[in-house]
Structure formats: structure tokens, C-alpha cells
Design a protein around this motif. Structure first.
Motif, short mmCIF file in Angstrom:
data_model
loop_
_atom_site.label_atom_id
_atom_site.label_comp_id
_atom_site.label_asym_id
_atom_site.label_seq_id
_atom_site.Cartn_x
_atom_site.Cartn_y
_atom_site.Cartn_z
N PHE A 159 -7.94 8.62 -8.20
CA PHE A 159 -7.86 9.57 -9.31
C PHE A 159 -7.22 8.89 -10.51
O PHE A 159 -6.24 8.17 -10.37
CB PHE A 159 -7.04 10.79 -8.88
N LEU A 160 -7.75 9.15 -11.71
CA LEU A 160 -7.21 8.54 -12.92
C LEU A 160 -6.65 9.58 -13.89
O LEU A 160 -5.53 9.47 -14.34
CB LEU A 160 -8.29 7.70 -13.61
N SER A 161 -7.45 10.63 -14.21
CA SER A 161 -6.97 11.62 -15.18
C SER A 161 -7.71 12.95 -15.06
O SER A 161 -8.77 13.03 -14.45
CB SER A 161 -7.11 11.08 -16.60
N LYS A 162 -7.11 13.96 -15.68
CA LYS A 162 -7.67 15.32 -15.69
C LYS A 162 -7.72 15.82 -17.12
O LYS A 162 -6.76 15.64 -17.87
CB LYS A 162 -6.79 16.24 -14.84
N ASN A 163 -8.85 16.43 -17.52
CA ASN A 163 -9.00 16.97 -18.86
C ASN A 163 -9.49 18.41 -18.73
O ASN A 163 -10.63 18.65 -18.33
CB ASN A 163 -10.00 16.12 -19.66
N VAL A 164 -8.62 19.37 -19.05
CA VAL A 164 -8.98 20.78 -18.96
C VAL A 164 -9.64 21.20 -20.26
O VAL A 164 -9.07 21.01 -21.34
CB VAL A 164 -7.73 21.65 -18.70
N TYR A 165 -10.85 21.77 -20.16
CA TYR A 165 -11.56 22.24 -21.35
C TYR A 165 -11.15 23.68 -21.66
O TYR A 165 -10.72 24.00 -22.74
CB TYR A 165 -13.07 22.17 -21.17
N TYR A 166 -11.32 24.56 -20.69
CA TYR A 166 -10.98 25.97 -20.86
C TYR A 166 -10.80 26.58 -19.48
O TYR A 166 -11.72 26.55 -18.66
CB TYR A 166 -12.10 26.70 -21.62
N GLN A 167 -9.63 27.10 -19.22
CA GLN A 167 -9.28 27.71 -17.95
C GLN A 167 -9.64 26.81 -16.79
O GLN A 167 -9.01 25.79 -16.59
CB GLN A 167 -9.90 29.10 -17.83
N GLU A 168 -10.67 27.13 -16.02
CA GLU A 168 -11.03 26.38 -14.82
C GLU A 168 -12.20 25.42 -15.04
O GLU A 168 -12.82 24.97 -14.09
CB GLU A 168 -11.36 27.34 -13.67
N SER A 169 -12.52 25.12 -16.29
CA SER A 169 -13.57 24.13 -16.56
C SER A 169 -12.93 22.86 -17.11
O SER A 169 -11.88 22.91 -17.75
CB SER A 169 -14.60 24.67 -17.56
N GLY A 170 -13.55 21.73 -16.82
CA GLY A 170 -13.01 20.48 -17.31
C GLY A 170 -13.57 19.29 -16.55
O GLY A 170 -14.59 19.39 -15.88
N ALA A 171 -12.85 18.17 -16.69
CA ALA A 171 -13.34 16.91 -16.12
C ALA A 171 -12.22 16.18 -15.40
O ALA A 171 -11.07 16.23 -15.81
CB ALA A 171 -13.90 16.03 -17.23
N LEU A 172 -12.60 15.50 -14.32
CA LEU A 172 -11.70 14.59 -13.62
C LEU A 172 -12.30 13.21 -13.73
O LEU A 172 -13.52 13.04 -13.60
CB LEU A 172 -11.56 14.97 -12.15
N THR A 173 -11.47 12.22 -13.99
CA THR A 173 -11.93 10.85 -14.07
C THR A 173 -11.33 10.06 -12.91
O THR A 173 -10.14 10.17 -12.62
CB THR A 173 -11.55 10.20 -15.41
N TYR A 174 -12.19 9.30 -12.26
CA TYR A 174 -11.80 8.46 -11.13
C TYR A 174 -12.05 7.01 -11.51
O TYR A 174 -12.93 6.71 -12.33
CB TYR A 174 -12.61 8.81 -9.88
N ARG A 175 -11.31 6.10 -10.91
CA ARG A 175 -11.49 4.67 -11.16
C ARG A 175 -11.90 3.98 -9.87
O ARG A 175 -11.17 4.02 -8.88
CB ARG A 175 -10.22 4.06 -11.71
N ALA A 176 -13.08 3.34 -9.90
CA ALA A 176 -13.55 2.54 -8.77
C ALA A 176 -13.14 1.10 -9.04
O ALA A 176 -13.31 0.59 -10.15
CB ALA A 176 -15.07 2.64 -8.65
N THR A 177 -12.61 0.44 -8.00
CA THR A 177 -12.22 -0.96 -8.12
C THR A 177 -12.71 -1.72 -6.89
O THR A 177 -12.85 -1.15 -5.81
CB THR A 177 -10.69 -1.14 -8.24
N TRP A 178 -12.94 -3.01 -7.06
CA TRP A 178 -13.32 -3.87 -5.95
C TRP A 178 -12.95 -5.29 -6.34
O TRP A 178 -12.80 -5.63 -7.51
CB TRP A 178 -14.80 -3.74 -5.61
N ASN A 179 -12.79 -6.12 -5.31
CA ASN A 179 -12.35 -7.50 -5.52
C ASN A 179 -13.50 -8.49 -5.66
O ASN A 179 -13.39 -9.48 -6.36
CB ASN A 179 -11.45 -7.96 -4.37
N SER A 180 -14.57 -8.24 -4.94
CA SER A 180 -15.69 -9.19 -4.95
C SER A 180 -16.98 -8.48 -4.58
O SER A 180 -16.96 -7.37 -4.06
CB SER A 180 -15.42 -10.32 -3.95
N GLY A 181 -18.08 -9.13 -4.84
CA GLY A 181 -19.38 -8.58 -4.49
C GLY A 181 -20.02 -7.86 -5.66
O GLY A 181 -19.36 -7.48 -6.62
N ASN A 182 -21.34 -7.70 -5.58
CA ASN A 182 -22.10 -6.99 -6.61
C ASN A 182 -22.43 -5.59 -6.12
O ASN A 182 -23.08 -5.42 -5.08
CB ASN A 182 -23.40 -7.74 -6.94
N ILE A 183 -22.02 -4.60 -6.87
CA ILE A 183 -22.27 -3.20 -6.53
C ILE A 183 -23.73 -2.85 -6.83
O ILE A 183 -24.22 -3.12 -7.93
CB ILE A 183 -21.35 -2.27 -7.34
N LYS A 184 -24.43 -2.26 -5.86
CA LYS A 184 -25.79 -1.77 -6.07
C LYS A 184 -25.78 -0.27 -6.32
O LYS A 184 -26.58 0.25 -7.08
CB LYS A 184 -26.67 -2.10 -4.87
#
Length: 122
Positions: free
Chosen positions: A35-60
Motif C-alpha cells: 500500500f502506498l496512499s489513499k485519496n478520498v474523493y467524496y465520502q466512500e469514493s476514492g482511490a488507493l495506490t499500491y507500489r509493485a517492486t521487484w529485484n530482477s526479471g522482466n514483468i509480463k
């Protein structure tokens, strides 16, 4: 006036450990999502931002599964949504780590949780 909501970290005995710390995940280039952050637009609507990380390899592809339906999602690639599942697909190029993924819901933001995640690598 906007109200700041401090992110809450909770422990749920019924959830897979890998959702929060990836300590139980198999090695996929050290892939994890947090989990990275939360942005509330109005009451129970909004966005959550997640961060994906990896050390090596190519993501498909990256797949995130939530506890409720997702209305929209964004990242730096093609994103498909099917109910509770968000899939990011990479064809012809591979993203670099870290990668931020934002999911949006029109209702139920306070109860939205990431249940599981996975990736496909070359």
C-alpha cells in the motif's frame, strides 16, 4: 474542507501473509506489492495506490485481486478489470521497478483491501 485520513494498517488472520509483507511468497524476482496512499474523493469514493517492486526479471503481467469490485484502475500500461481482479499486461516492453498502480472505487473505499497479487515474468 478536505480531511486528512491517516492510513491504517490492520492484521487479518484470514488473509495470506504475502498480501502485506510478501514473506510467504515464492521468489519471483523479489516481487511484492504494498500500500502506498489513499485519496478520498467524496465520502466512500476514492482511490488507493499500491507500489509493485521487484529485484530482477522482466514483468509480463501483474494481477491484483481485491475484496470488492473495482471501478477503474491506472498504471503505465494496458489495464483490464474484471470484477475484483485488475490485470496489467506488458507486451513488447517491460516496466522498471518500482511501479505505482491506482485503483478507484465509487463506494466502499474504507473497506477496500488487496487480497492477493501475482506476476508473470520472463
Amino acid at each position: 474542507m478536505k480531511v486528512y485520513e491517516k492510513p491504517v494498517v490492520s492484521v487479518d488472520a484470514g488473509m495470506a501473509e504475502g498480501v502485506y509483507a510478501a514473506s510467504g511468497a515464492t521468489d519471483q524476482g523479489g516481487f511484492s506489492v504494498s500500500f502506498l496512499s489513499k485519496n478520498v474523493y467524496y465520502q466512500e469514493s476514492g482511490a488507493l495506490t499500491y507500489r509493485a517492486t521487484w529485484n530482477s526479471g522482466n514483468i509480463k503481467s501483474i494481477t491484483l485481486v481485491f475484496n470488492q469490485n473495482i471501478d477503474s484502475a491506472s498504471a503505465n500500461t494496458n489495464v483490464s478489470i474484471s470484477g475484483r481482479t485488475v490485470t496489467l499486461s506488458y507486451s513488447g516492453w517491460a516496466p522498471i521497478s518500482p511501479l505505482d498502480i491506482t485503483v478507484v472505487v465509487s463506494t466502499g473505499l474504507s473497506s477496500l483491501n488487496l487480497e492477493s497479487y501475482s506476476c508473470e515474468m520472463d
